[in-house]
Every structure is written in structure tokens, then in C-alpha cells.
Design a protein around this motif. Structure first.
Motif, PDB file in Angstrom:
ATOM      1  N   LEU A   1       0.824  -1.210   0.000  1.00 25.88           N
ATOM      2  CA  LEU A   1       0.000   0.000   0.000  1.00 25.88           C
ATOM      3  C   LEU A   1       0.860   1.262   0.000  1.00 25.88           C
ATOM      4  O   LEU A   1       0.557   2.242  -0.683  1.00 25.88           O
ATOM      5  CB  LEU A   1      -0.926  -0.001   1.215  1.00 25.88           C
ATOM      6  N   LYS A   2       1.942   1.226   0.745  1.00 19.91           N
ATOM      7  CA  LYS A   2       2.836   2.388   0.803  1.00 19.91           C
ATOM      8  C   LYS A   2       3.488   2.644  -0.555  1.00 19.91           C
ATOM      9  O   LYS A   2       3.692   3.805  -0.951  1.00 19.91           O
ATOM     10  CB  LYS A   2       3.907   2.171   1.867  1.00 19.91           C
ATOM     11  N   GLN A   3       3.818   1.584  -1.274  1.00 21.79           N
ATOM     12  CA  GLN A   3       4.393   1.740  -2.606  1.00 21.79           C
ATOM     13  C   GLN A   3       3.389   2.371  -3.560  1.00 21.79           C
ATOM     14  O   GLN A   3       3.746   3.240  -4.373  1.00 21.79           O
ATOM     15  CB  GLN A   3       4.861   0.384  -3.129  1.00 21.79           C
ATOM     16  N   GLN A   4       2.138   1.939  -3.457  1.00 24.19           N
ATOM     17  CA  GLN A   4       1.091   2.556  -4.279  1.00 24.19           C
ATOM     18  C   GLN A   4       0.922   4.027  -3.920  1.00 24.19           C
ATOM     19  O   GLN A   4       0.725   4.879  -4.789  1.00 24.19           O
ATOM     20  CB  GLN A   4      -0.228   1.818  -4.080  1.00 24.19           C
ATOM     21  N   ARG A   5       1.008   4.319  -2.632  1.00 25.60           N
ATOM     22  CA  ARG A   5       0.855   5.699  -2.163  1.00 25.60           C
ATOM     23  C   ARG A   5       1.965   6.587  -2.718  1.00 25.60           C
ATOM     24  O   ARG A   5       1.731   7.750  -3.067  1.00 25.60           O
ATOM     25  CB  ARG A   5       0.874   5.719  -0.636  1.00 25.60           C
ATOM     26  N   ALA A   6       3.182   6.035  -2.791  1.00 26.36           N
ATOM     27  CA  ALA A   6       4.331   6.817  -3.257  1.00 26.36           C
ATOM     28  C   ALA A   6       4.156   7.293  -4.693  1.00 26.36           C
ATOM     29  O   ALA A   6       4.719   8.329  -5.089  1.00 26.36           O
ATOM     30  CB  ALA A   6       5.604   5.990  -3.127  1.00 26.36           C
ATOM     31  N   SER A   7       3.371   6.546  -5.469  1.00 25.22           N
ATOM     32  CA  SER A   7       3.171   6.924  -6.873  1.00 25.22           C
ATOM     33  C   SER A   7       1.778   7.517  -7.119  1.00 25.22           C
ATOM     34  O   SER A   7       1.371   7.672  -8.271  1.00 25.22           O
ATOM     35  CB  SER A   7       3.369   5.698  -7.767  1.00 25.22           C
ATOM     36  N   ALA A   8       1.063   7.840  -6.049  1.00 27.14           N
ATOM     37  CA  ALA A   8      -0.282   8.413  -6.200  1.00 27.14           C
ATOM     38  C   ALA A   8      -0.207   9.776  -6.882  1.00 27.14           C
ATOM     39  O   ALA A   8       0.695  10.575  -6.615  1.00 27.14           O
ATOM     40  CB  ALA A   8      -0.953   8.532  -4.838  1.00 27.14           C
TER      41      ALA A   8
ATOM     42  N   LEU B   1      -3.984  14.262  -4.202  1.00 29.95           N
ATOM     43  CA  LEU B   1      -4.232  14.206  -2.773  1.00 29.95           C
ATOM     44  C   LEU B   1      -5.385  13.268  -2.444  1.00 29.95           C
ATOM     45  O   LEU B   1      -5.362  12.581  -1.420  1.00 29.95           O
ATOM     46  CB  LEU B   1      -4.534  15.611  -2.237  1.00 29.95           C
ATOM     47  N   GLU B   2      -6.387  13.247  -3.329  1.00 29.52           N
ATOM     48  CA  GLU B   2      -7.523  12.345  -3.112  1.00 29.52           C
ATOM     49  C   GLU B   2      -7.068  10.886  -3.107  1.00 29.52           C
ATOM     50  O   GLU B   2      -7.522  10.081  -2.284  1.00 29.52           O
ATOM     51  CB  GLU B   2      -8.596  12.554  -4.187  1.00 29.52           C
ATOM     52  N   ASP B   3      -6.164  10.549  -4.041  1.00 20.43           N
ATOM     53  CA  ASP B   3      -5.647   9.183  -4.098  1.00 20.43           C
ATOM     54  C   ASP B   3      -4.811   8.856  -2.856  1.00 20.43           C
ATOM     55  O   ASP B   3      -4.890   7.748  -2.312  1.00 20.43           O
ATOM     56  CB  ASP B   3      -4.793   8.989  -5.353  1.00 20.43           C
ATOM     57  N   ILE B   4      -4.014   9.816  -2.424  1.00 16.06           N
ATOM     58  CA  ILE B   4      -3.200   9.603  -1.224  1.00 16.06           C
ATOM     59  C   ILE B   4      -4.102   9.397  -0.015  1.00 16.06           C
ATOM     60  O   ILE B   4      -3.867   8.504   0.808  1.00 16.06           O
ATOM     61  CB  ILE B   4      -2.252  10.798  -0.988  1.00 16.06           C
ATOM     62  N   PHE B   5      -5.152  10.200   0.084  1.00 16.53           N
ATOM     63  CA  PHE B   5      -6.103  10.066   1.191  1.00 16.53           C
ATOM     64  C   PHE B   5      -6.723   8.665   1.180  1.00 16.53           C
ATOM     65  O   PHE B   5      -6.808   7.998   2.215  1.00 16.53           O
ATOM     66  CB  PHE B   5      -7.210  11.119   1.071  1.00 16.53           C
ATOM     67  N   PHE B   6      -7.139   8.227   0.002  1.00 18.97           N
ATOM     68  CA  PHE B   6      -7.769   6.914  -0.141  1.00 18.97           C
ATOM     69  C   PHE B   6      -6.818   5.793   0.293  1.00 18.97           C
ATOM     70  O   PHE B   6      -7.201   4.891   1.046  1.00 18.97           O
ATOM     71  CB  PHE B   6      -8.205   6.711  -1.593  1.00 18.97           C
ATOM     72  N   LEU B   7      -5.574   5.854  -0.151  1.00 18.12           N
ATOM     73  CA  LEU B   7      -4.597   4.821   0.207  1.00 18.12           C
ATOM     74  C   LEU B   7      -4.227   4.900   1.687  1.00 18.12           C
ATOM     75  O   LEU B   7      -4.019   3.867   2.336  1.00 18.12           O
ATOM     76  CB  LEU B   7      -3.354   4.960  -0.666  1.00 18.12           C
ATOM     77  N   ASN B   8      -4.174   6.112   2.219  1.00 13.63           N
ATOM     78  CA  ASN B   8      -3.938   6.258   3.658  1.00 13.63           C
ATOM     79  C   ASN B   8      -5.021   5.563   4.471  1.00 13.63           C
ATOM     80  O   ASN B   8      -4.732   4.965   5.520  1.00 13.63           O
ATOM     81  CB  ASN B   8      -3.887   7.735   4.040  1.00 13.63           C
TER      82      ASN B   8
ATOM     83  N   ILE C   1      -4.586  16.459   4.938  1.00 14.25           N
ATOM     84  CA  ILE C   1      -5.029  16.430   3.537  1.00 14.25           C
ATOM     85  C   ILE C   1      -6.457  16.956   3.421  1.00 14.25           C
ATOM     86  O   ILE C   1      -6.770  17.751   2.515  1.00 14.25           O
ATOM     87  CB  ILE C   1      -4.938  15.000   2.976  1.00 14.25           C
ATOM     88  N   ALA C   2      -7.333  16.524   4.317  1.00 10.62           N
ATOM     89  CA  ALA C   2      -8.725  16.976   4.280  1.00 10.62           C
ATOM     90  C   ALA C   2      -8.814  18.488   4.435  1.00 10.62           C
ATOM     91  O   ALA C   2      -9.621  19.158   3.757  1.00 10.62           O
ATOM     92  CB  ALA C   2      -9.533  16.279   5.371  1.00 10.62           C
ATOM     93  N   LYS C   3      -7.984  19.047   5.307  1.00 15.97           N
ATOM     94  CA  LYS C   3      -7.963  20.505   5.490  1.00 15.97           C
ATOM     95  C   LYS C   3      -7.464  21.198   4.225  1.00 15.97           C
ATOM     96  O   LYS C   3      -8.013  22.223   3.810  1.00 15.97           O
ATOM     97  CB  LYS C   3      -7.083  20.875   6.683  1.00 15.97           C
ATOM     98  N   GLU C   4      -6.421  20.626   3.623  1.00 11.22           N
ATOM     99  CA  GLU C   4      -5.875  21.222   2.399  1.00 11.22           C
ATOM    100  C   GLU C   4      -6.890  21.172   1.260  1.00 11.22           C
ATOM    101  O   GLU C   4      -6.979  22.112   0.451  1.00 11.22           O
ATOM    102  CB  GLU C   4      -4.593  20.495   1.998  1.00 11.22           C
ATOM    103  N   LEU C   5      -7.676  20.102   1.219  1.00 11.75           N
ATOM    104  CA  LEU C   5      -8.709  19.970   0.180  1.00 11.75           C
ATOM    105  C   LEU C   5      -9.958  20.782   0.500  1.00 11.75           C
ATOM    106  O   LEU C   5     -10.820  20.962  -0.369  1.00 11.75           O
ATOM    107  CB  LEU C   5      -9.103  18.493   0.013  1.00 11.75           C
ATOM    108  N   GLY C   6     -10.062  21.234   1.737  1.00 14.99           N
ATOM    109  CA  GLY C   6     -11.272  21.932   2.156  1.00 14.99           C
ATOM    110  C   GLY C   6     -12.468  20.996   2.217  1.00 14.99           C
ATOM    111  O   GLY C   6     -13.609  21.415   2.031  1.00 14.99           O
TER     112      GLY C   6
END
Length: 306
Positions: free
Chosen positions: A53-60, A63-70, A95-100
Motif C-alpha cells: 500500500l505504501k508503494q502505491q501511495r508513493a506513486s499516487a 491528494l484524493e488518491d493519497i487520502f484513499f490509500l492512507n 489532507i482533508a484541510k488542504e482539500l477543504g
């Protein structure tokens, strides 16, 4: 817990002199012994899944994709590594704050409050609950808020040394549970589960057990839900004075948690106490040792010290 530590100390002295099969192990206990012996394999599998999962996150790409993988990483760390779960929840709050995105923000805050509760950070959990306006939440968020608030009060009650406070927490649990159930449909799994807890708290153990066994039959084996329901059934049999059935379901819960690499294996501690009382000191020693190692691995500031 102090009782279990005492058992652990005595068993440490007696372990070299005690024959493992002194009480006559049944097949489920043998399966549990094997699961404990193989727990390193289950841990490695979980770590490998997290690393993927972390490897997938590294190539996300977003921000939405990173949030989902997190979210998936948090799921994998929950009941495995406390601080790591916290770190990714905090990352998702940022991330949620940055996305509003207020909905994602509240969902992550509720996860953090729940994680703080189970790891003994009660003041931090209480602060988060106080920041959230319950009445402005969506229905599913209200359910999540109540569910986490119940767990918060249960942890406070469980480890309180003050009976008056424990009784007050019990009342608060009932009140929050009533609120939770009022927003659920009677045919939902969560409603049925909370009804069982409500019956249990009212000491209507046979009714609670009938509902629990019916629900258990519909639960998929080798899942965390299966382990949790096994624990609930074990607690009901304990209240009814049926130690044999209590131990049976504790064994199911412990085996399932070990194979899932869950490091909050309360079933193993309770089973160890029961086996020690029955004279199986060597097994009790092995189970307590394993459970305490798991607790330290999980890194709760709370569970391994109480």
C-alpha cells in the motif's frame, strides 16, 4: 492485569518443571498453540500488505488518491501498530484541510478519537469529541461518533479504579447507545450488536446469548468481526457461569486475532487466566508471554501497563 502479571511471574518459575499436556489439551488449544508458534509468519504477511500500500501511495497522482490509500494503511495498522495508525490519520486530517473537505475531515477526526481512546489518550480523545458538533453530522457520521464515544467510555470504565466513576460511565454508555440505536434500522448488523450489548448490560444474558449465537452463524470466519463476536459470546458464557463454552469462544477469538496479526489480543489474556485457575500453568505462561509481547508491539501507552 495485576493478577495476570502475578500468574506470569509464578509461571516463569514453574515453567521448566511443568508438563504442557498436564490438563489434556483439546484440538482447539493445539491449534492455538500452533498459531502462536507461527505468529511471526502472520505478522510478516501483514507488513508485506502494508508495504504494498505504501508503494502505491508513493506513486499516487493526487491528494484524493493519497487520502484513499492512507485509509487502507490506517485499516491495516489499526490493532497492529498504534502510533503508525495515528500518524496516517493525522496525515489524512491535514489532507482533508488542504482539500477543504469537511466530510473527510470529520471522518478522520472521529478515527483519531477512536484511536486515542483505545491507546489510553483520553484527554486528547475528549478534546476531539468536544470539537465536533454532533447535530450537524450526517447520519452515518452520527453513528460513527456514537460508536467511538461508546468505546471511549468503555475504556474509561474498564480501567477505572473508582466504582462511582465506573457507574457513571455505565450510564453514559447506555445513553449514547440509545442515541446510536435510535438512528439505525433494526435489521442492521450494528443495531443487532448494540442490542446484544444493551441486553448484556441489563444482565439479560440468555436473551443476549441467543441473539449473539444467531448473529455469529452469519459471520464470516477469519475476520476481525468473527473474533469480536467470539469475544462477546465468551463474555456472555462467563456471566452465565459456563467456563467450558467461555474458553471455547475465547480460543476461537484468540486464534483468529493471531492469524490476522491483531496485536490487541485480549482473548488470550483472559484465556490464560482461566487456564491458570484450571491448573494449566505452562500454557497460561506461554499465552501471557505472547499477549504481553503483542501489547508492547502494538505500543499502547496504556494496555501493557495497567
Amino acid at each position: 492485569m495485576k493478577k495476570l502479571i502475578t500468574i506470569f511471574y509464578v509461571a516463569t518459575l514453574l515453567a521448566p518443571l511443568t508438563v504442557m499436556g498436564g490438563v489434556g489439551a483439546d484440538s482447539l488449544l493445539v491449534a492455538l498453540d500452533k498459531a502462536i508458534a507461527d505468529r511471526g509468519v502472520y505478522v510478516e504477511r501483514r507488513i508485506a500488505a502494508i508495504e504494498s500500500l505504501k508503494q502505491q501511495r508513493a506513486s499516487a497522482a493526487s491528494l484524493e488518491d493519497i487520502f484513499f490509500l492512507n485509509e487502507h494503511i490506517i485499516d491495516s495498522y489499526t490493532s497492529f501498530l498504534c502510533d503508525s495508525a495515528t500518524r496516517y490519520i493525522v496525515a489524512n486530517i491535514a489532507i482533508a484541510k488542504e482539500l477543504g473537505d469537511k466530510e473527510r475531515l470529520i471522518n478522520s477526526q472521529l478515527r483519531l478519537a477512536g484511536n486515542y481512546s483505545t491507546s489510553g489518550l483520553f484527554l486528547q480523545a475528549e478534546e476531539i469529541f468536544g470539537q465536533i458538533n454532533f447535530y450537524s453530522l450526517k447520519d452515518y457520521q452520527k453513528s460513527a461518533y456514537c460508536w467511538n464515544k461508546i468505546r471511549y467510555y468503555e475504556q474509561l470504565q474498564k480501567y477505572s479504579n473508582n466504582q462511582r466513576l465506573a457507574d457513571e460511565y455505565a450510564i453514559k454508555i447506555d445513553n449514547v447507545r440509545d442515541t446510536l440505536m435510535s438512528g439505525l434500522t433494526p435489521d442492521s448488523e450494528l443495531y443487532k450488536t448494540e442490542k446484544i450489548f444493551k441486553l448484556q448490560h441489563a444482565k439479560r444474558y440468555n436473551e443476549a446469548l441467543d441473539l449473539s449465537l444467531a448473529q455469529f452463524k452469519q459471520t464470516e470466519p477469519d475476520t476481525h468481526g468473527y473474533a469480536m463476536k467470539s469475544m462477546l459470546i465468551a463474555s456472555l458464557y462467563r456471566s452465565l457461569g459456563n467456563r467450558e463454552q467461555e474458553n471455547y469462544y475465547l480460543q476461537l477469538a484468540a486464534i483468529t486475532d493471531i492469524k490476522l496479526a491483531v496485536k490487541e489480543n485480549e482473548a488470550l489474556l483472559i484465556l490464560a487466566s482461566n487456564l491458570s485457575e484450571a491448573g494449566d500453568v505452562a500454557r497460561a505462561y506461554n499465552y501471557i508471554k505472547s499477549a504481553l509481547e503483542d501489547s508492547n508491539f502494538y505500543n499502547s501507552r496504556f494496555k501493557s501497563t495497567v
